[in-house]
Design a protein around this motif. Structure first.
Motif, PDB file in Angstrom:
ATOM      1  N   VAL A   1      13.635  -1.750  -6.271  1.00  0.00           N
ATOM      2  CA  VAL A   1      12.542  -2.624  -6.264  1.00  0.00           C
ATOM      3  C   VAL A   1      11.431  -2.079  -4.988  1.00  0.00           C
ATOM      4  O   VAL A   1      10.248  -1.906  -4.980  1.00  0.00           O
ATOM      5  CB  VAL A   1      12.562  -3.844  -6.589  1.00  0.00           C
ATOM      6  N   PHE A   2      12.274  -2.456  -3.717  1.00  0.00           N
ATOM      7  CA  PHE A   2      11.726  -2.097  -2.541  1.00  0.00           C
ATOM      8  C   PHE A   2      11.440  -0.757  -2.118  1.00  0.00           C
ATOM      9  O   PHE A   2      10.532  -0.635  -1.415  1.00  0.00           O
ATOM     10  CB  PHE A   2      12.320  -2.661  -1.574  1.00  0.00           C
ATOM     11  N   GLN A   3      12.040   0.319  -2.698  1.00  0.00           N
ATOM     12  CA  GLN A   3      11.509   1.541  -2.682  1.00  0.00           C
ATOM     13  C   GLN A   3      10.132   1.819  -3.319  1.00  0.00           C
ATOM     14  O   GLN A   3       9.386   2.561  -2.607  1.00  0.00           O
ATOM     15  CB  GLN A   3      12.564   2.439  -3.351  1.00  0.00           C
ATOM     16  N   TYR A   4       9.913   1.043  -4.444  1.00  0.00           N
ATOM     17  CA  TYR A   4       8.777   1.115  -5.206  1.00  0.00           C
ATOM     18  C   TYR A   4       7.710   0.473  -4.024  1.00  0.00           C
ATOM     19  O   TYR A   4       6.519   0.990  -4.123  1.00  0.00           O
ATOM     20  CB  TYR A   4       8.803   0.233  -6.383  1.00  0.00           C
ATOM     21  N   ILE A   5       8.020  -0.685  -3.619  1.00  0.00           N
ATOM     22  CA  ILE A   5       7.111  -1.424  -2.853  1.00  0.00           C
ATOM     23  C   ILE A   5       6.864  -0.488  -1.778  1.00  0.00           C
ATOM     24  O   ILE A   5       5.443  -0.446  -1.242  1.00  0.00           O
ATOM     25  CB  ILE A   5       7.386  -2.723  -2.194  1.00  0.00           C
ATOM     26  N   ASN A   6       7.601  -0.094  -1.213  1.00  0.00           N
ATOM     27  CA  ASN A   6       7.598   0.872   0.356  1.00  0.00           C
ATOM     28  C   ASN A   6       6.760   1.920   0.058  1.00  0.00           C
ATOM     29  O   ASN A   6       6.020   2.617   0.977  1.00  0.00           O
ATOM     30  CB  ASN A   6       9.048   1.213   0.568  1.00  0.00           C
ATOM     31  N   GLN A   7       6.660   2.578  -1.447  1.00  0.00           N
ATOM     32  CA  GLN A   7       5.950   3.633  -1.603  1.00  0.00           C
ATOM     33  C   GLN A   7       4.589   3.137  -1.747  1.00  0.00           C
ATOM     34  O   GLN A   7       3.737   3.984  -1.398  1.00  0.00           O
ATOM     35  CB  GLN A   7       6.608   4.023  -2.952  1.00  0.00           C
ATOM     36  N   ILE A   8       4.369   2.139  -2.012  1.00  0.00           N
ATOM     37  CA  ILE A   8       2.848   1.409  -2.159  1.00  0.00           C
ATOM     38  C   ILE A   8       2.226   1.197  -0.759  1.00  0.00           C
ATOM     39  O   ILE A   8       1.259   1.714  -0.408  1.00  0.00           O
ATOM     40  CB  ILE A   8       2.827   0.238  -2.871  1.00  0.00           C
ATOM     41  N   GLN A   9       3.293   0.907   0.210  1.00  0.00           N
ATOM     42  CA  GLN A   9       2.916   0.587   1.569  1.00  0.00           C
ATOM     43  C   GLN A   9       2.770   1.747   2.556  1.00  0.00           C
ATOM     44  O   GLN A   9       2.385   1.673   3.655  1.00  0.00           O
ATOM     45  CB  GLN A   9       4.019  -0.420   2.105  1.00  0.00           C
ATOM     46  N   ALA A  10       3.648   2.853   2.008  1.00  0.00           N
ATOM     47  CA  ALA A  10       3.557   4.084   2.850  1.00  0.00           C
ATOM     48  C   ALA A  10       2.473   4.582   3.537  1.00  0.00           C
ATOM     49  O   ALA A  10       2.553   4.728   4.877  1.00  0.00           O
ATOM     50  CB  ALA A  10       4.367   5.210   2.360  1.00  0.00           C
ATOM     51  N   ASP A  11       1.532   4.542   2.939  1.00  0.00           N
ATOM     52  CA  ASP A  11       0.119   5.221   3.322  1.00  0.00           C
ATOM     53  C   ASP A  11      -0.840   3.873   3.690  1.00  0.00           C
ATOM     54  O   ASP A  11      -1.519   3.944   2.480  1.00  0.00           O
ATOM     55  CB  ASP A  11      -0.234   6.249   2.957  1.00  0.00           C
TER      56      ASP A  11
END
Length: 493
Positions: A343-353
Motif C-alpha cells: 500500500v505504501f509502495q503505491y502511495i510513494n509512487q504517487i508522491q515520487a514526483d
C-alpha cells in the motif's frame, strides 16, 4: 364501601362462558350491588397471563390502593387475580398494609384467621399447579412441532417468505453479511458497510444488533430453535450454560448456510467474545482487502505462537475466504506487514514526483471546472428543450403546424433531451473514484504515529477496496523478505 373490581382474561379464555370480560363484569356488578357496595373503578387486564404481577391494570390498582381510593378488591375467581402462590402472599400482605379487604364472588375465603389463610394458600397453589400444567402441555406441543421440522409461528426471518420459501436477493445479503464479519469486521462495521452500499434489510438500516442476530440465528443453517438464544460463542449442542433451555430440530426449509459454515461461524464468534481472538483493530485492512484472483474478501488471522529472542509472538496475516472455505482459490497468504508495504509502495509512487503530482492536481481541478461548466451548459440546453416543446404545442393548437410536423418536432426534442441527460451523467461520473491526494499524503506521513484503531479507521475511511495479487502460486517463507506481489487495483470512498 368502595370496591375495586379486577377482571382478567387470557387469550385462550376470552370466548369461554363466564370468563369473558363482559361475563365477569356483569356478575361482579351484581355481586357488588347485593352487598350494597359502590364501584370505584374497573381494572381490566385483557389478554395477560397470571404468571406474575406485571400487568398494566394490576399495577394501576396497586397504585390506587396506596392512595386509599377503595376499601375492597373484588374478583370473579382467585385465579383471575393470580396463579402464583408467591404473588398471592405478596398481595395479601399489601392488602393488610393498606387495610383493604379481598373478596371472590364465587369462593368463600376468610383471611383474618390462620385456617382461612391456609385455605386460600391451598387454592392458590392449585391455581399455580394448573398454570404449570397448561404451560407444560403448550411446551410439549411446540417441541413436537420442532421435532417434526415445523416452525411454531413467530416473525418470519429475514430471507424467507411467510411460507418459508427462500428469497434469493435477501439470502445473498445474508451471505454477504457473514463474509464481511468473517473478514474481520465487527457487528457495527458490517452494518455501516451494508448501509453505505445501499444494501438494506427490508428497507431499513442494518444495526449491530440485527447483524449479530442474523449471524447467530441457526435458522439460516436449516435448524429450528425454540427457547432462549444460545449465547454468542457456544455451539447449538453446548452444555456450557445450563440456564439456556433450548430445543432444536432440523427444519424443512432451504438453508442459506451449511451446518459446517454455521459451526465455523459460531466458533469464530466464540473466539472473539472469549478473548481467544486478537482484537479486530489489529487487522488494519479487514473489510477492504480483496483477492485479485477470484474477487473474494480476504480476512485476517493470527499465526500460531512461536518463541523468539523477544519472547512469544504471533503475527497477523490475510487469507482469501474462498481458499479458506472451499479451497477454490490458490492465492497465497499475505502477512499484514506485506500488505502495508504494498500500500505504501503505491502511495510513494504517487508522491515520487511532487512536481508531477502538483501538475496533475492543477490539471484535475482545471478539468473539474471545465466539466462543471459543461454540465451547466447541458442543463441550460435542457431548459431550452422544455421551452421549445411548449412553443411547438402552442403552434399546433393555433393551427400553425400539422400533426405530422409536431410529432417530428417532439421526437427531435426527445432525442435531444436524452442526449443531454446522458452527457450530464457521463460528466458527473468522470470524477467518481478520484483519489483524495491530500488524504493519502497525510496517511503516509502520520502512519507511524497512529495506534491500531486509528489505522483501521483511516484505511476504512479512505479506501473502498484494495485488490492484491501475485503471479506466484507456491510461496516459501523467507525471513524478513516479501515475495513478489502487487496491488492490482484500488478504489476510494
Amino acid at each position: 364501601m368502595r370496591v375495586a373490581i379486577y377482571i382478567r382474561v387470557s387469550t385462550d379464555m376470552q370466548a369461554e362462558e363466564g370468563f369473558s370480560i363482559e361475563g365477569q363484569r356483569s356478575r361482579l356488578i351484581s355481586f357488588a350491588e347485593s352487598q350494597d357496595w359502590t364501584v370505584y373503578d374497573f381494572y381490566v387486564d385483557d389478554g395477560y397471563s397470571a404468571k406474575d404481577l406485571k400487568r398494566p391494570s394490576m399495577q394501576r390498582m396497586l397504585e390506587d390502593m396506596e392512595n386509599k381510593k377503595f376499601d375492597v378488591v373484588l374478583v370473579y375467581k382467585l385465579d383471575r387475580l393470580t396463579r402464583s402462590v408467591g404473588d398471592l402472599h405478596s398481595l395479601l400482605k399489601i392488602f393488610d398494609l393498606y387495610s383493604v379487604k379481598f373478596k371472590s364472588a364465587t369462593e368463600i375465603f376468610e383471611t383474618t384467621t390462620a385456617m382461612g389463610r391456609f385455605f386460600i394458600t391451598l387454592v392458590g397453589a392449585m391455581a399455580e399447579w394448573e398454570r404449570g400444567t397448561i404451560s407444560e402441555r403448550v411446551r410439549f406441543g411446540v417441541e413436537q412441532m420442532v421435532a417434526e421440522g415445523r416452525r411454531p409461528g413467530g416473525v418470519r426471518p429475514f430471507g424467507y417468505t411467510p411460507d418459508e420459501q427462500l428469497i434469493p436477493e435477501e439470502a445473498k445479503l445474508i451471505r454477504e453479511v457473514r463474509e464481511l464479519y468473517m473478514s474481520g469486521l465487527g457487528y457495527k462495521s458490517v452494518a455501516m458497510r451494508m448501509n453505505r452500499a445501499g444494501k438494506l434489510r427490508r428497507g431499513k438500516d442494518w444495526t449491530d444488533a440485527t447483524v449479530a442476530y442474523t449471524l447467530e440465528n441457526p435458522y439460516y443453517a436449516g435448524i429450528i430453535r425454540i427457547g432462549s438464544k444460545t449465547p454468542a460463542g457456544t455451539y447449538v449442542n453446548s452444555k456450557k450454560d445450563e440456564r439456556v433451555k433450548c430445543v432444536y430440530g432440523k427444519g424443512s426449509h432451504e438453508a442459506i448456510f451449511t451446518l459446517e459454515e454455521y459451526e465455523e461461524l459460531k466458533a469464530y464468534m466464540g473466539r472473539k467474545s472469549n478473548g481467544g481472538f486478537s482484537p479486530i483493530a489489529t487487522y488494519w485492512f479487514s473489510g477492504v482487502l480483496r483477492c485479485g484472483r477470484c474477487g473474494a474478501a480476504m480476512f485476517g488471522r493470527m499465526t500460531t505462537k512461536r518463541t523468539t529472542s523477544k519472547g512469544t509472538v504471533r503475527s497477523q496475516y490475510y487469507i482469501c475466504s474462498n481458499r479458506h472455505h472451499s479451497k477454490t482459490c490458490d492465492l497465497p497468504m499475505f502477512r499484514q506487514t506485506h500488505i502495508e508495504h504494498l500500500v505504501f509502495q503505491y502511495i510513494n509512487q504517487i508522491q515520487a514526483d511532487m512536481e508531477k503530482l502538483n501538475d496533475e492536481a492543477i490539471k484535475i481541478f482545471a478539468d473539474e471546472g471545465r466539466k462543471n461548466s459543461e454540465i451547466d451548459v447541458a442543463k441550460r440546453e435542457l431548459s431550452k428543450v422544455a421551452e421549445r416543446r411548449e412553443k411547438w404545442k402552442y403552434m399546433f393548437v393555433e393551427g400553425l403546424i400539422g400533426k405530422q410536423e409536431i410529432r417530428k418536432k417532439m421526437a427531435e426534442e426527445d432525442e435531444r433531451e436524452k442526449e443531454l441527460r446522458q452527457r450530464i451523467v457521463q460528466e458527473q461520473k468522470a470524477f467518481s473514484g478520484i483519489p483524495r491526494i491530500e488524504e493519502l499524503v497525510g496517511l503516509a506521513e502520520g502512519w507511524s504515529y497512529f495506534d491500531d484503531q486509528e489505522k483501521k479507521e483511516l484505511i476504512y475511511t479512505i479506501f473502498g477496496e484494495i485488490i492484491v495479487n501475485t503471479d506466484l502460486k507456491n510461496v516459501k517463507g523467507v525471513k524478513n523478505k516479501f515475495f513478489d506481489a502487487y496491488i492490482q487495483d484500488i478504489s476510494f470512498n
